[in-house]
Structures are given as C-alpha cells and as structure tokens.
Design an enzyme around this catalytic site. Structure first.
Site, PDB file in Angstrom:
ATOM      1  N   VAL A 173       0.899  -1.161   0.000  1.00  0.00           N
ATOM      2  CA  VAL A 173       0.000   0.000   0.000  1.00  0.00           C
ATOM      3  C   VAL A 173       0.938   1.211   0.000  1.00  0.00           C
ATOM      4  O   VAL A 173       1.532   1.537   1.028  1.00  0.00           O
ATOM      5  CB  VAL A 173      -0.930   0.000   1.229  1.00  0.00           C
ATOM      6  N   PRO A 174       1.108   1.861  -1.158  1.00  0.00           N
ATOM      7  CA  PRO A 174       2.274   2.720  -1.403  1.00  0.00           C
ATOM      8  C   PRO A 174       2.266   4.099  -0.739  1.00  0.00           C
ATOM      9  O   PRO A 174       2.171   5.139  -1.405  1.00  0.00           O
ATOM     10  CB  PRO A 174       2.278   2.848  -2.925  1.00  0.00           C
ATOM     11  N   CYS A 175       2.445   4.130   0.564  1.00  0.00           N
ATOM     12  CA  CYS A 175       2.524   5.412   1.264  1.00  0.00           C
ATOM     13  C   CYS A 175       3.822   6.155   0.938  1.00  0.00           C
ATOM     14  O   CYS A 175       3.925   7.366   1.171  1.00  0.00           O
ATOM     15  CB  CYS A 175       2.387   5.213   2.770  1.00  0.00           C
ATOM     16  N   HIS A 176       4.823   5.439   0.375  1.00  0.00           N
ATOM     17  CA  HIS A 176       6.076   6.112   0.010  1.00  0.00           C
ATOM     18  C   HIS A 176       5.871   7.109  -1.124  1.00  0.00           C
ATOM     19  O   HIS A 176       6.728   7.966  -1.359  1.00  0.00           O
ATOM     20  CB  HIS A 176       7.140   5.069  -0.396  1.00  0.00           C
TER      21      HIS A 176
END
Length: 205
Positions: A173-176
């Site tokens: 889940v790409p919070c970056h």
C-alpha cells in the site's frame, strides 16, 4: 526408571546436536499439522530486499502486515498477537504469493500488487486514506494535501500524514508515494533511505 536415570537420559537428549535439515523438516510437519487443524490465525515469514529484511504476516483474509527491520520484528509479532490472535506461526508457504510479488516489484517486473489484503489493523480516517493510496500510480507522487482533497477532507493534511506513517502495509500500500506539500520527502516508517530507494526504483522504470 529412577528419577536419576530419567535425568541422565534427558541430559543426553538435550546435548545431542540436531542438524538444521532435521529442524526444518520438523517445523514443516508442525506447520502442516497446524494448517490441517486450522490452528494458524496469523502466518509469517521474512524476506530479504534492497531495503533490508521484511516481515510479512497474513491472516486467512490476506496480507495484514509488512514490517521493516527497524520496527523490530519481534515487537511487531507481539503486537499482532495482541491485536489479532496469539495463534501465530512461522509458515512461509502461506506467504509465497506475497513474497513473490515483492521480489517482482524490486526486480522492476511488477507495478501493482494483486495479493489479497487484510486491512483490519486500520480504522476510521486512517483506513480511508490507506484505501486510496493504491490510486497513486507507479512512479507518481502526491502531496499530503492532494490526498486530503482526494478523501474529501481538505483540512486534514496532518491527519493524512499520520495515516501514512501508521500504514501497516508499506510498499504494498504505497505510502512512500506521498510527499510533503512542499515536495520534500517527509517521514517514512522504513526510514528516508528506504523511501528514497522505492521512489528511485519506480522513477527509473
């Protein structure tokens, strides 16, 4: 048999070396027995990656946790035991799909994850933000303000930052891909070096 003889036998047993192969086979039998008896609520394994060793944990619903080494894997497992279930077992076979997809991602062969997810560790606004994070395309970035607007709470910029910082499934889940409003990196659960590595990986593709 006397207690003295029993103690002697036990001492011999405990001092007998067991080779790693035997231990692996024993653990695999334990894993299979637990699977057949439906005794595993949380399965976990660890995988190596360009951003360090990652802990992967899954429930029957799907992947529930990805943790960086800096988060202390033992502490993460302890927390999962409290929040989800104490029936936790090292069961790599259950995590094969997730491990394979993460390997493919770091090899540049995967841009989105298909592995089922269990989002039960998040609630409320944090869950709302995390649900929308996969909408940020591979190689793209958005600001905290952009995400606040996307979820319909334009004043909740700081809360978006908190939701990203507490994301239990980083990378997948790409919070970056979420940056500060001024374009700087902002914080990241895996550290700024890991965040830079992920962004550079995607930018180079």
């Amino acid at each position: 048999m006397s207690d003295e003889h029993h103690d002697d036998d036990l001492a011999v047993l405990l001092s007998t070396p067991v080779d790693d192969g035997a231990l692996r086979r024993l653990h695999r039998r334990l894993e299979q027995a637990a699977e057949q008896a439906d005794l595993i609520d949380v399965a976990y394994t660890t995988v190596d990656s360009p951003v360090g060793k990652l802990l992967l944990a899954a429930t029957p619903k799907g992947l529930v946790r990805v943790a960086y080494a800096g988060e202390d894997h033992d502490r993460v497992l302890e927390t999962l035991g409290h929040k989800l279930s104490p029936r936790i077992l090292h069961a790599p076979k259950r995590l094969e799909k997730a491990a394979r997809e993460i390997d493919e991602y770091f090899a540049g062969r995967r841009r989105a994850f298909d592995v089922p997810l269990d989002l039960s560790l998040s609630r409320g606004f944090r869950l709302l933000v995390q649900t929308h994070l996969p909408e940020i395309g591979y190689g793209q970035t958005r600001s905290y303000r952009d995400m606040a607007d996307l979820v319909g709470s334009p004043k909740a910029v700081r809360a978006v930052g908190t939701a990203c910082a507490t994301n239990p499934l980083p990378i997948v889940v790409p919070c970056h891909r979420v940056l500060r409003t001024d374009g700087t990196l902002g914080g990241y659960v895996g550290g700024l070096q890991a965040k830079t590595t992920l962004l550079d990986l995607e930018a180079a593709a």
